[in-house]
Design a protein around this motif. Sequence first.
Motif, PDB file in Angstrom:
ATOM      1  N   GLY A 119       0.817  -1.214   0.000  1.00 55.91           N
ATOM      2  CA  GLY A 119       0.000   0.000   0.000  1.00 55.91           C
ATOM      3  C   GLY A 119       0.848   1.262   0.000  1.00 55.91           C
ATOM      4  O   GLY A 119       0.310   2.371   0.087  1.00 55.91           O
ATOM      5  N   VAL A 169       3.195   4.324  -1.415  1.00 56.96           N
ATOM      6  CA  VAL A 169       2.902   5.183  -2.570  1.00 56.96           C
ATOM      7  C   VAL A 169       3.468   4.644  -3.879  1.00 56.96           C
ATOM      8  O   VAL A 169       2.850   4.786  -4.936  1.00 56.96           O
ATOM      9  CB  VAL A 169       3.401   6.629  -2.348  1.00 56.96           C
ATOM     10  N   ALA A 188       3.513   1.846  -4.969  1.00 62.68           N
ATOM     11  CA  ALA A 188       2.672   0.776  -5.517  1.00 62.68           C
ATOM     12  C   ALA A 188       1.578   1.338  -6.404  1.00 62.68           C
ATOM     13  O   ALA A 188       0.825   0.577  -7.023  1.00 62.68           O
ATOM     14  CB  ALA A 188       2.057  -0.041  -4.376  1.00 62.68           C
ATOM     15  N   SER A 189       1.457   2.635  -6.459  1.00 66.19           N
ATOM     16  CA  SER A 189       0.370   3.257  -7.216  1.00 66.19           C
ATOM     17  C   SER A 189       0.905   4.003  -8.435  1.00 66.19           C
ATOM     18  O   SER A 189       1.898   4.735  -8.347  1.00 66.19           O
ATOM     19  CB  SER A 189      -0.386   4.239  -6.316  1.00 66.19           C
ATOM     20  N   GLY A 190       0.201   3.840  -9.538  1.00 64.10           N
ATOM     21  CA  GLY A 190       0.570   4.567 -10.747  1.00 64.10           C
ATOM     22  C   GLY A 190       0.375   6.061 -10.605  1.00 64.10           C
ATOM     23  O   GLY A 190       0.924   6.845 -11.382  1.00 64.10           O
ATOM     24  N   SER A 191      -0.417   6.461  -9.636  1.00 61.58           N
ATOM     25  CA  SER A 191      -0.658   7.891  -9.438  1.00 61.58           C
ATOM     26  C   SER A 191       0.548   8.596  -8.827  1.00 61.58           C
ATOM     27  O   SER A 191       0.621   9.822  -8.835  1.00 61.58           O
ATOM     28  CB  SER A 191      -1.879   8.103  -8.541  1.00 61.58           C
ATOM     29  N   PHE A 192       1.460   7.816  -8.300  1.00 62.55           N
ATOM     30  CA  PHE A 192       2.687   8.385  -7.733  1.00 62.55           C
ATOM     31  C   PHE A 192       3.682   8.560  -8.882  1.00 62.55           C
ATOM     32  O   PHE A 192       4.159   7.587  -9.468  1.00 62.55           O
ATOM     33  CB  PHE A 192       3.249   7.433  -6.673  1.00 62.55           C
ATOM     34  N   ARG A 199       5.574  -5.155  -7.166  1.00 64.61           N
ATOM     35  CA  ARG A 199       4.408  -4.316  -7.482  1.00 64.61           C
ATOM     36  C   ARG A 199       4.855  -2.978  -8.106  1.00 64.61           C
ATOM     37  O   ARG A 199       4.311  -2.536  -9.113  1.00 64.61           O
ATOM     38  CB  ARG A 199       3.598  -4.070  -6.208  1.00 64.61           C
ATOM     39  N   ALA A 200       5.845  -2.360  -7.501  1.00 66.44           N
ATOM     40  CA  ALA A 200       6.322  -1.075  -8.030  1.00 66.44           C
ATOM     41  C   ALA A 200       6.873  -1.245  -9.444  1.00 66.44           C
ATOM     42  O   ALA A 200       6.697  -0.375 -10.306  1.00 66.44           O
ATOM     43  CB  ALA A 200       7.390  -0.488  -7.104  1.00 66.44           C
ATOM     44  N   VAL A 234       3.960  -1.588 -11.859  1.00 69.44           N
ATOM     45  CA  VAL A 234       3.320  -0.285 -12.040  1.00 69.44           C
ATOM     46  C   VAL A 234       4.160   0.594 -12.965  1.00 69.44           C
ATOM     47  O   VAL A 234       3.634   1.298 -13.829  1.00 69.44           O
ATOM     48  CB  VAL A 234       3.094   0.385 -10.661  1.00 69.44           C
ATOM     49  N   LYS A 261       3.364  -0.522 -16.444  1.00 73.36           N
ATOM     50  CA  LYS A 261       2.029  -0.156 -16.953  1.00 73.36           C
ATOM     51  C   LYS A 261       1.925   1.338 -17.210  1.00 73.36           C
ATOM     52  O   LYS A 261       1.174   1.759 -18.079  1.00 73.36           O
ATOM     53  CB  LYS A 261       0.931  -0.661 -16.017  1.00 73.36           C
ATOM     54  N   GLU A 262       2.705   2.102 -16.476  1.00 79.37           N
ATOM     55  CA  GLU A 262       2.691   3.551 -16.683  1.00 79.37           C
ATOM     56  C   GLU A 262       3.668   3.988 -17.764  1.00 79.37           C
ATOM     57  O   GLU A 262       3.841   5.182 -18.009  1.00 79.37           O
ATOM     58  CB  GLU A 262       3.015   4.273 -15.370  1.00 79.37           C
TER      59      GLU A 262
END
Length: 282
Positions: A161, A163, A165-169, A198-199, A202, A205-206
Amino acid sequence: MNHALAHGARTPRLAFAGRRSRSLCSHSFSCFLFSASSASSAVKRLHTESNPRAAREQSPVAKRPAKKTPPTPAAPRRFVVGVSGASGAWYAQRLLAILLEQGHEVHLVVSDYGKRLLFDESGIKTIDLESMCPGLYKSLSATQRADATRRLVLHPNKDVGAVIASGSFLHDGMVVIPCSSSSLGAIAIGSGSNLLTRAAMVTLKERRPLIICHREMPLNLIDIRNMETLALAGATICSPNPGFYLLPKSIDDIIDFTVGKVLDLLKVEHDLKTRWEHHDAE
Ligand SMILES: Cc1cc2nc3c(=O)[nH]c(=O)nc-3n(C[C@H](O)[C@H](O)[C@H](O)COP(=O)(O)O)c2cc1C
């Protein structure tokens, strides 16, 4: 590309900074814009597994200052660095030192076996700026150390969880250095069961740069196929694989050859000795 600056990014709350840090050039600090006001209260340390070889000395590579003559710092950028359980802790340490020295922000995630490798190869028990980049640390003033510490953000590998781990970061690329066959395979099959993999998923994918410094020898067909899968998905396979045409005189030179390649791929300026210069044939 400068995602961090363009979007006014802040040091994430979920992350925690290493205890201390350093950077070479005061100019890079004066222009550094990341906010990290809450970092000091969130300071934590990661502990490696206990090991009878705890007294081992830090590597001579890590003790070096990051650069002899640093290039003029570019605008600060943000990178993710993953360290897994393959041999080559010194590569990761050298890369971190140069990125931090130049004023960049580094989000670091280390697998359990990555921690073991850091201990086995560099005697690192607690992961922070001083242990990871001792040469850089010593070269900095107290103010510079505090600033570089804020820019080294350490994330627990089990925290999917976090940051990164998120594409928004937004960030400017991820390097897995060194990358084990296990992590190579996990990334290739799209497993996001720990933060490092995970990172990496991501990052792919980004459509951001993902640089995989896989270390194993010899390679089996599974490794080769995993590399193919990742290359087709957009990653760059950049195995530590030194050229000898520059006539390396030390382990430092060999480390720098690979780290310089990684910096080139990240479009980070450096003055490491990696470039072939034309020599007339005799
Ligand atoms: C001292 C030591 C050295 C290792 N070196 C390598 C290596 O160079 N390449 C590799 O793929 N695995 C290596 N391994 C095995 C990995 O650490 C192991 O497969 C582990 O499960 C990798 O997990 P990780 O990718 O989550 O870090 C080594 C293990 C140890 C203990």
